[in-house]
Scaffold this motif. Structure first.
Motif, PDB file in Angstrom:
ATOM      1  N   ASP A 123      72.246 -29.717  -8.916  1.00 37.09           N
ATOM      2  CA  ASP A 123      73.098 -28.799  -9.667  1.00 37.09           C
ATOM      3  C   ASP A 123      74.586 -28.985  -9.366  1.00 37.09           C
ATOM      4  N   SER A 124      74.930 -30.003  -8.609  1.00 41.18           N
ATOM      5  CA  SER A 124      76.341 -30.252  -8.294  1.00 41.18           C
ATOM      6  C   SER A 124      77.085 -30.712  -9.546  1.00 41.18           C
ATOM      7  N   PRO A 125      78.312 -30.215  -9.740  1.00 41.77           N
ATOM      8  CA  PRO A 125      79.096 -30.653 -10.906  1.00 41.77           C
ATOM      9  C   PRO A 125      79.640 -32.080 -10.743  1.00 41.77           C
ATOM     10  N   LYS A 126      79.556 -32.618  -9.547  1.00 42.93           N
ATOM     11  CA  LYS A 126      80.109 -33.946  -9.283  1.00 42.93           C
ATOM     12  C   LYS A 126      79.254 -35.020  -9.961  1.00 42.93           C
ATOM     13  N   GLU A 127      79.909 -35.933 -10.682  1.00 48.19           N
ATOM     14  CA  GLU A 127      79.192 -36.955 -11.442  1.00 48.19           C
ATOM     15  C   GLU A 127      79.394 -38.369 -10.925  1.00 48.19           C
ATOM     16  N   LYS A 215      71.109 -35.969  -6.882  1.00 47.96           N
ATOM     17  CA  LYS A 215      71.716 -36.812  -7.901  1.00 47.96           C
ATOM     18  C   LYS A 215      72.434 -37.954  -7.176  1.00 47.96           C
TER      19      LYS A 215
END
Length: 290
Positions: A123-127, A215
């Motif tokens: 769920d981390s916003p980091k891509e 992720k």
């Protein structure tokens, strides 16, 4: 005359028995025991190769023991280990010590391309993460990167990549690659640093479960995005691709040499591929390892 004949017969028999005993104790690649030291980061592929070898040679027993990369190398140099798996480059001093203590030329047996990957909770916003971010983060007192410990292959490789000593880096520790993935959700602002082989097996249930928890961040290098997939490893364009290799302390063709030869053959390389890693020798015309 009879006594002379008896003496000759006894002499011939003793030579035959000594020869049989010598043959029985002779070094062999297809029977005996071997312990291989490997960093936990590439334990899975090492165990898979060991299982494959034992299936082909049922009279062999290979034990895979996990030990931090630097400590395994020390055991090899001290003569208390016959084979180790390495990922980092040895220094000129280490190569000299290896050759002096083993009486062998330094000839690393390369068998797979693995990678160090950066993971965050699902769920981390980091891509993605850039090389600059990694470099800056390793110098920050925030210690935002979590490694599996000191003397580990992951820490060694990342330090080497930035031409730094591991002792000069700032980082947090959770012992074990799998533990990092399992506990990363407790630390939303941290980034886990693990070996790809920790969860690279395509159809393994444990690997699937671990992949669902995190992720894997692509790495940005000079404005371009690179993934730790087969293509990124094959071309070595993914910046944290590393080549796994065996080092041995065995002069004759015994079980350690036999195991290494097996690992680098077509069958051994297919096992590497099934582990979700890039084989080093199976596609000689395509692999562009540098």
């Amino acid at each position: 005359m009879k006594n002379s004949f008896k003496l000759v017969a006894i002499f011939v028999l003793s030579i035959m028995l000594a020869s049989c005993k010598k043959e029985k104790n002779a070094p062999s690649y297809h029977k005996g025991e071997l312990t291989i030291f490997t960093d936990e980061s590439f334990q899975s592929v090492t165990e898979a190769l060991a299982d494959g070898y034992m299936i082909n040679y049922p009279d062999t027993h290979i034990k895979v023991e996990t030990k931090k990369e630097d400590l395994g190398l020390l055991d090899l140099l001290k003569g208390s280990a016959k084979a180790v798996v390495m990922s980092r480059n040895l220094t000129p001093e280490e190569i000299k010590t290896y050759e002096e203590r083993t009486d062998l030329k330094f000839l690393p047996s390369k068998f797979a391309a693995d990678a160090v990957v950066f993971v965050v909770p699902k769920d981390s916003p980091k891509e993605s993460i850039s090389m600059e971010e990694v470099n800056a983060g390793l110098m920050s007192d925030k210690k935002e990167f979590i490694f599996d410990g000191t003397n580990s292959s992951n820490l060694n490789f990342v330090a080497e990549k930035f031409k730094k000593q591991p002792k000069d880096l700032q980082f947090s520790i959770i012992p074990g690659n799998q533990k990092i993935i399992e506990e990363l959700g407790k630390y939303p602002n941290k980034i886990g640093v693990v070996g790809l082989n920790t969860f690279s097996r395509p159809y393994d249930k444990t690997s699937e479960k671990l992949r669902e928890m995190v992720k894997v961040l692509p790495v940005v290098n000079k404005g371009k995005l690179y993934n730790a997939d087969f293509e990124g490893l094959r071309t070595m364009e993914y910046p944290f691709t590393r080549v796994l290799y065996f080092l041995i302390n065995e002069g004759n063709f015994n079980i350690a040499n036999g195991f290494i030869r097996f690992s680098c053959t077509h069958l051994g390389q297919k096992i590497v591929q099934k582990e979700g890693l890039q084989p080093y020798n199976i596609y000689k015309r395509e692999v562009q390892m540098r």
